[in-house]
Write a protein that holds these residues in place. Structure first.
Motif, PDB file in Angstrom:
ATOM      1  N   UNK A 161       0.824  -1.202   0.000  1.00  0.00           N
ATOM      2  CA  UNK A 161       0.000   0.000   0.000  1.00  0.00           C
ATOM      3  C   UNK A 161       0.861   1.256   0.000  1.00  0.00           C
ATOM      4  N   UNK A 162       2.029   1.179   0.628  1.00  0.00           N
ATOM      5  CA  UNK A 162       2.916   2.344   0.657  1.00  0.00           C
ATOM      6  C   UNK A 162       4.014   2.257  -0.396  1.00  0.00           C
ATOM      7  N   UNK A 163       3.927   1.235  -1.281  1.00  0.00           N
ATOM      8  CA  UNK A 163       4.919   1.038  -2.361  1.00  0.00           C
ATOM      9  C   UNK A 163       6.345   0.969  -1.834  1.00  0.00           C
ATOM     10  N   UNK A 164       6.510   0.418  -0.646  1.00  0.00           N
ATOM     11  CA  UNK A 164       7.841   0.346  -0.029  1.00  0.00           C
ATOM     12  C   UNK A 164       8.662  -0.785  -0.645  1.00  0.00           C
ATOM     13  N   UNK A 165       9.966  -0.646  -0.521  1.00  0.00           N
ATOM     14  CA  UNK A 165      10.894  -1.680  -0.963  1.00  0.00           C
ATOM     15  C   UNK A 165      11.014  -2.718   0.150  1.00  0.00           C
ATOM     16  N   UNK A 166      11.024  -3.994  -0.199  1.00  0.00           N
ATOM     17  CA  UNK A 166      11.118  -5.031   0.836  1.00  0.00           C
ATOM     18  C   UNK A 166      12.472  -5.734   0.831  1.00  0.00           C
ATOM     19  N   UNK A 167      13.312  -5.465  -0.167  1.00  0.00           N
ATOM     20  CA  UNK A 167      14.623  -6.104  -0.217  1.00  0.00           C
ATOM     21  C   UNK A 167      14.532  -7.567  -0.620  1.00  0.00           C
ATOM     22  N   UNK A 168      15.265  -8.414   0.068  1.00  0.00           N
ATOM     23  CA  UNK A 168      15.278  -9.846  -0.240  1.00  0.00           C
ATOM     24  C   UNK A 168      14.196 -10.575   0.541  1.00  0.00           C
ATOM     25  N   UNK A 169      13.638 -11.602  -0.090  1.00  0.00           N
ATOM     26  CA  UNK A 169      12.655 -12.464   0.570  1.00  0.00           C
ATOM     27  C   UNK A 169      13.424 -13.625   1.199  1.00  0.00           C
ATOM     28  N   UNK A 170      13.496 -13.625   2.522  1.00  0.00           N
ATOM     29  CA  UNK A 170      14.323 -14.586   3.239  1.00  0.00           C
ATOM     30  C   UNK A 170      13.603 -15.912   3.444  1.00  0.00           C
ATOM     31  N   UNK A 171      12.299 -15.846   3.712  1.00  0.00           N
ATOM     32  CA  UNK A 171      11.566 -17.077   3.998  1.00  0.00           C
ATOM     33  C   UNK A 171      10.109 -16.923   3.552  1.00  0.00           C
ATOM     34  N   UNK A 172       9.494 -18.017   3.143  1.00  0.00           N
ATOM     35  CA  UNK A 172       8.084 -18.060   2.761  1.00  0.00           C
ATOM     36  C   UNK A 172       7.403 -19.129   3.609  1.00  0.00           C
ATOM     37  N   UNK A 173       6.275 -18.762   4.218  1.00  0.00           N
ATOM     38  CA  UNK A 173       5.582 -19.687   5.112  1.00  0.00           C
ATOM     39  C   UNK A 173       4.104 -19.750   4.744  1.00  0.00           C
ATOM     40  N   UNK A 174       3.586 -20.972   4.608  1.00  0.00           N
ATOM     41  CA  UNK A 174       2.165 -21.195   4.332  1.00  0.00           C
ATOM     42  C   UNK A 174       1.515 -21.735   5.603  1.00  0.00           C
ATOM     43  N   UNK A 175       0.562 -20.982   6.158  1.00  0.00           N
ATOM     44  CA  UNK A 175      -0.074 -21.431   7.400  1.00  0.00           C
ATOM     45  C   UNK A 175      -1.260 -22.355   7.096  1.00  0.00           C
ATOM     46  N   UNK A 176      -1.875 -22.968   8.118  1.00  0.00           N
ATOM     47  CA  UNK A 176      -2.985 -23.917   7.876  1.00  0.00           C
ATOM     48  C   UNK A 176      -4.212 -23.288   7.230  1.00  0.00           C
TER      49      UNK A 176
END
Length: 579
Positions: free
Chosen positions: A371-386
């Motif tokens: 929403x704020x068009x911010x930079x997030x850098x690198x994606x370190x981890x991805x998690x899928x919850x139940x």
């Protein structure tokens, strides 16, 4: 490690979803019983034994354990470069010092120049590179010094080719008229039976044949600056042009051909596997951090890889069912994490705001925005919850979306992510009741998912940070959180933290990741002590490199039904877990 991890994870998940099999990688080192870490060649004899040539002797693998042979057992040199078998059930060892020896499969002993006089006569003063058995069962040994040794029964003849060729690489083969043919550098030689010597037939071999290697006597592959080819019936047959590959010319070492499968070993990009028929295509790449010397397929279609200073790798036969994904597909970004979000769908995260969807073997880049068009850098981890929420742990915070939003995302407007926190969590874990826990390096957070799949994150004010950073946290039950720090493993309950002292008997290294089996046994991945299984606060099993881990340094551990997958700094390992 990341290239190996990602390509192997794709391979594993693809195999599970399509064939019900998992492609296995075994890493054999001196801790498993192999003679030396510097390996040159793997070879399978007629009885099914795998022989490994190392700088510290020869290792023979029977499928369970290794038996090692050194100078004490009769080898003339511990540095063995090549291993071949002749029609008389003799496994020959071509050593660095030029002395020959063989292991007899009939009497299970090593024969050398001291026990067999004809072996002594075979020494030509230089190391041997190759061996060839002709139609008369005569054995030709080619050396590094432009010399040949011919063994006919027990009669020995030495042939000096120094006046004819100037290159050391020699390939001996036989044409359709049973003439002996030699290729070396720019020259093709033919044996003149009337003169009992070799004569030059062609001194303008195009491109120069520069590298030879045969996985069994009489089958040689080669490479020059233009092509990878083979020598068959005394003729050069091109197999693959370098322009058709992503291999740099100066990184090539050896190649072997098994039916229509071409296996190329390189110095700094591992092993490349190409299927030549019906159409040429790359089917797999196995990358390691060390130089690969050679590779072979055994009778069960397992791929054996000999490396410089890193032992031997074995990939199970199902590696051929995998798919290799070229780094260009991921915009040449460094891939950091992967998460399965559907039966055939995976999310892949990497550097520079890069997120990809791998679905039905096709790659699609995910355009996303905040929403704020911010930079997030690198994606370190991805998690899928139940609840099928997708959480991204990034350099500058934690983002949340859903599987549905990812799958239905508009390519133009992109997928909208909610920014849940400005902190970079090193772990997120949510149970099926909607309660979970997350942690930064200093603080614990509680997560609550409501019936509308809305998430709330709040700091646990009852947890007192000690100044030693948190590595991983795990919600064990409604009232208990387990977490690891740089100084040990803790249980947080009723506002109190208690250190588990039992685990200190087993490890002194860091616990990097925590997972739970179907029977509520904790699985702890450590950075230097392998994998621990803990039940009722007691260690019930300890998995190390002796059990097949590629490395004692584990990064991630995950469970898929009865399969435990472990990411290490030297690749992915898996094994079955049943209570």
């Amino acid at each position: 490690m990341r290239k190996l991890l990602i390509s192997t994870l794709f391979l594993v998940f693809y195999s599970i979803s399509t064939t019900g099999q998992i492609a296995g990688i075994r890493h054999y080192t001196i801790s498993d019983g192999i003679a030396g870490m510097n390996t040159y060649m793997c070879f399978q004899d007629s009885k099914g034994y795998i022989w490994i040539a190392t700088s510290e002797g020869v290792s023979r693998f029977d499928g369970t354990s290794f038996t090692n042979f050194t100078r004490k057992d009769g080898l003339p040199d511990n540095d063995i470069l090549r291993i071949y078998e002749d029609p008389y059930q003799r496994v020959w060892f071509l050593s660095f010092n030029g002395q020959l020896s063989y292991y007899s499969l009939k009497d299970n002993t090593i024969h050398n120049a001291s026990t067999d006089n004809f072996i002594k006569k075979l020494y030509v003063g230089a190391g041997f590179e190759n061996m060839f058995v002709d139609s008369k069962n005569r054995i030709w040994f080619s050396s590094l010094g432009n010399k040949l040794a011919l063994l006919d029964g027990e009669r020995v003849q030495q042939i000096d080719l120094s006046d004819l060729i100037t290159r050391d690489c020699i390939s001996v083969s036989e044409d359709k008229e049973n003439n002996i043919i030699i290729y070396s550098g720019f020259n093709k030689l033919k044996f003149d039976n009337s003169k009992n010597t070799f004569v030059i037939k062609d001194s303008t071999i195009e491109g120069s044949v520069t590298t030879f290697f045969g996985y069994k006597p009489g089958i040689d592959c080669f490479a020059n600056q233009k092509i990878i080819g083979k020598i068959e019936s005394g003729e050069i047959i091109p197999l693959l042009e370098f322009s058709e590959t992503d291999i740099k010319n100066d990184t090539y070492i050896t190649s072997t051909l098994h039916d229509s499968l071409l296996i190329i070993s390189t110095t700094n990009s591992g092993v490349h596997v190409y299927e030549l028929l019906p159409d040429t295509r790359k089917v797999y790449q196995f990358s390691v951090e060390c130089n690969v010397i050679s590779s072979i397929l055994d009778k069960e279609n397992n791929l054996w890889v000999a490396t410089r200073n890193d032992g031997v790798y074995m990939l199970s036969e199902s590696f051929r069912s995998g798919i290799y994904y070229n780094p260009q597909i991921f915009d040449n970004k460094t891939i950091l994490t992967i998460c399965k979000i559907g039966p055939t769908s995976f999310l892949v995260g990497g550097t520079d705001n890069s997120l990809f969807l791998l679905e039905n073997q096709k790659i699609r880049k995910i355009n996303f925005r905040l929403k704020d068009n911010a930079d997030i850098g690198s994606i370190i981890d991805i998690y899928l919850d139940p609840f099928k929420n997708i959480w991204l742990s990034c350099d500058y915070g934690v983002l949340k979306t859903s599987v549905q939003d990812i799958e239905n995302g508009d390519a133009k407007s992109g997928v909208l992510f909610d920014k849940i926190s400005k902190y970079k969590f090193n772990s997120i874990q949510i149970n099926s009741d909607g309660n979970g826990v997350a942690s930064t390096s200093q603080k614990l957070y509680r997560i609550k998912i409501d019936k509308h799949s809305k998430a709330q994150i709040s700091i646990d004010s009852t947890f007192a940070a000690t100044g030693i950073r948190i590595l991983q946290s795990f919600s064990y039950d409604k009232s208990t959180i387990l977490y690891s720090k740089t100084d040990g493993f803790y249980r947080f309950k009723n506002k109190n933290s208690v250190k588990n002292i039992n685990i200190n008997k087993y490890i002194s290294s860091l616990i990097i990741d925590i997972s739970l089996t179907s029977d509520s046994t904790l699985t702890l991945a450590t950075d230097g002590e392998g994998l621990l299984f803990m039940k009722d606060e007691k260690i019930v099993h300890h998995v190390t490199t002796k059990n097949g881990l590629p490395s004692m340094s584990c990064r991630k551990v995950r469970h898929m039904n009865d399969t435990v997958l472990v990411c290490t700094n030297k690749g992915l390992a898996f094994f079955a877990y049943r209570n």
